[in-house]
Scaffold this active site. Structure first.
Site, short mmCIF file in Angstrom:
data_model
loop_
_atom_site.label_atom_id
_atom_site.label_comp_id
_atom_site.label_asym_id
_atom_site.label_seq_id
_atom_site.Cartn_x
_atom_site.Cartn_y
_atom_site.Cartn_z
CD GLU A 1 -3.39 7.58 5.23
OE1 GLU A 1 -4.38 6.98 5.69
OE2 GLU A 1 -2.22 7.28 5.51
CD GLU B 1 -2.68 1.20 2.59
OE1 GLU B 1 -3.12 0.09 2.98
OE2 GLU B 1 -2.93 2.27 3.20
#
Length: 357
Positions: free
Chosen positions: A250, A245
C-alpha cells in the site's frame, strides 16, 4: 423300555457331537484360527531425486522416492510434511512444496491387521522456487477473464470512505505494451467524482502459503492509493476481519515512496498494530518488486528482495487458509487522504503478478 432309553441317549450324544464339530469348523473363531503375524525387520530407504555430489540435496524438484519393506507387512502408512499417506506397494513418490533447503522428519509404519512396527528417519532437500500461478500481462486489451474478475461500484466507500467508482471499462483498466494499466480518472460518474478499477482472483485462483509478488510502478498525486493484497477465501461466510487480510503493498501519494505492509485480523483490524513501512526510491518513475513470503510460521515482507517486516504466524490467526489476490487503485478515503485539487488522472502500472510455491 430300558433299552430304548439307552438308545435314545446314545443318539442324542451323537447329534451333539456332530453339531459341535460343525460349529467349530465353520465359525473361524476356534483355537485353530490363523493369527496375523506382526511385521518385522522394517527398512526404509529415501532417495532424493536429482541428488549428485554437486547437488547433495537434490535438483530442486522437491521430489523423493521412498522405499519401504517389512516381513509380514500388508500395508504402510507414512507421516510426512504434516500429511499421512497410505500405500500397499511399499513405494511412495512425494513432492515437497515451499522453497529453500529444509529438513523434514519421516515416520513409516508397516501394518498387518492391527499389528504394526514403526521407524523414523529424515530427509534434507532443496526445493526450488516455482511459479504456480501468474499473469505476465503480455496480451494487449482487457485482462484475462479466466484469471480476473472485478468489484464494481462505490461499495459505500469500501469501508474506508473512498471516493472512486470502480469499473471494468477500458478507460480504467487495460493491458498495453506488456503492462497492466489501472487508471484513476477525475470525472463525474454515477454520482462519484473519480473512477478506477479493483480486480481480483476470487473464485478463479486462491492459495495457501507461498510467495506472492508484484512488479509495479506506482501512480503519483495527492490522494492516490494503490494496493496489492490478499483476502481470505471465506470472507463471504466469516466476514471481515475474521477472514484475514494480508496487505503486501500500500502506498499513498500524499507520502510518496513510503511502502506499507500490514495484516488485519480479529481484534487487530482497522488501525492494526501489525504493520511496518519501508521506502522505495523513485517508486512512481521506476518499477520495484513488492512481495510477501507466507508460511505457517511467519509472513515476511520484501521490497526488491530486501526484508523489512516479519510477522509471527500461528495456528490462532486466520492466516492458515486459502487467500485470493486483489489489485486496486483507490482515491482518497481514510488512508489515501485529501485529493490534490489539480489531480486529473494517474496510472498504476503492473508488469506482472506471480505466486510461487
Amino acid at each position: 423300555m430300558i433299552n430304548l432309553v439307552n438308545r435314545a441317549g446314545v443318539f442324542t450324544l451323537i447329534l451333539l457331537f456332530v453339531f459341535q464339530s460343525c460349529s467349530s469348523n465353520n465359525d473361524g473363531g476356534g483355537d485353530d484360527a490363523p493369527v496375523s503375524a506382526a511385521p518385522t525387520n522394517l527398512s526404509v530407504q529415501v532417495e532424493v531425486v536429482g541428488k549428485t555430489a554437486e547437488n547433495p540435496n537434490g535438483d530442486g524438484s522437491g521430489k523423493i522416492q521412498l522405499t519401504m519393506n517389512a516381513a509380514n507387512a500388508t500395508s504402510y502408512k507414512v507421516s510426512i510434511n504434516n500429511e499421512l499417506k497410505e500405500v500397499t506397494t511399499g513405494s511412495l513418490t512425494y513432492e515437497f512444496t515451499g522453497s529453500g533447503t529444509q529438513t523434514f522428519p519421516i515416520i513409516v509404519s508397516a501394518y498387518n491387521g492391527g499389528k504394526f512396527i514403526s521407524s523414523s528417519t529424515s530427509v534434507t532437500i532443496y526445493i526450488a522456487r516455482k511459479v504456480i500461478w501468474s499473469d505476465e500481462f503480455n496480451v494487449d486489451g482487457a485482462p484475462d477473464s479466466s484469471k480476473w474478475g472485478y468489484n464494481t461500484g462505490t461499495g459505500n466507500g469500501w469501508g474506508n470512505n473512498e471516493l472512486q467508482y470502480y469499473t471494468n471499462r477500458s478507460e480504467n483498466v487495460k493491458i498495453e505494451g506488456g503492462v497492466l494499466k489501472i487508471t484513476a480518472i477525475k470525472e463525474n460518474y454515477l454520482g462519484s467524482q473519480y473512477t478506477s478499477t479493483r480486480m481480483l482472483t476470487k473464485g478463479k485462483f486462491s492459495f495457501k502459503y507461498g510467495r506472492a509478488e508484484v512488479r509495479a510502478k506506482l501512480p503519483a498525486g495527492g490522494g492516490t492509493w494503490p494496493a496489492f493484497w490478499l483476502l481470505g477465501d471465506n470472507i463471504d461466510t466469516a466476514g471481515w476481519p475474521a477472514c484475514g487480510e494480508i496487505d503486501i503493498l500500500e502506498s499513498v501519494g500524499n507520502n510518496p515512496n513510503v511502502i506499507h505492509s500490514s495484516l488485519h485480523s480479529p481484534g487487530r483490524s482497522g488501525n492494526t498494530p501489525d504493520t511496518k513501512t519501508t521506502t522505495a526510491p523513485n517508486s512512481t518513475t521506476e518499477f520495484h518488486i513488492y512481495a510477501a513470503e507466507w508460511s505457517a510460521e511467519n509472513i515476511k515482507f520484501y521490497v526488491d528482495d530486501n526484508l523489512f517486516y516479519t510477522y509471527k504466524n500461528s495456528s490462532t490467526t486466520p492466516f492458515n487458509q486459502k487467500f485470493f489476490i486483489i489489485l486496486n487503485f483507490a482515491m482518497g478515503g481514510n488512508f489515501g487522504g485529501a485529493v490534490d485539487p489539480n489531480f486529473t488522472n494517474a496510472t498504476y502500472e503492473v508488469d506482472y503478478v506471480r505466486v510461487y510455491n
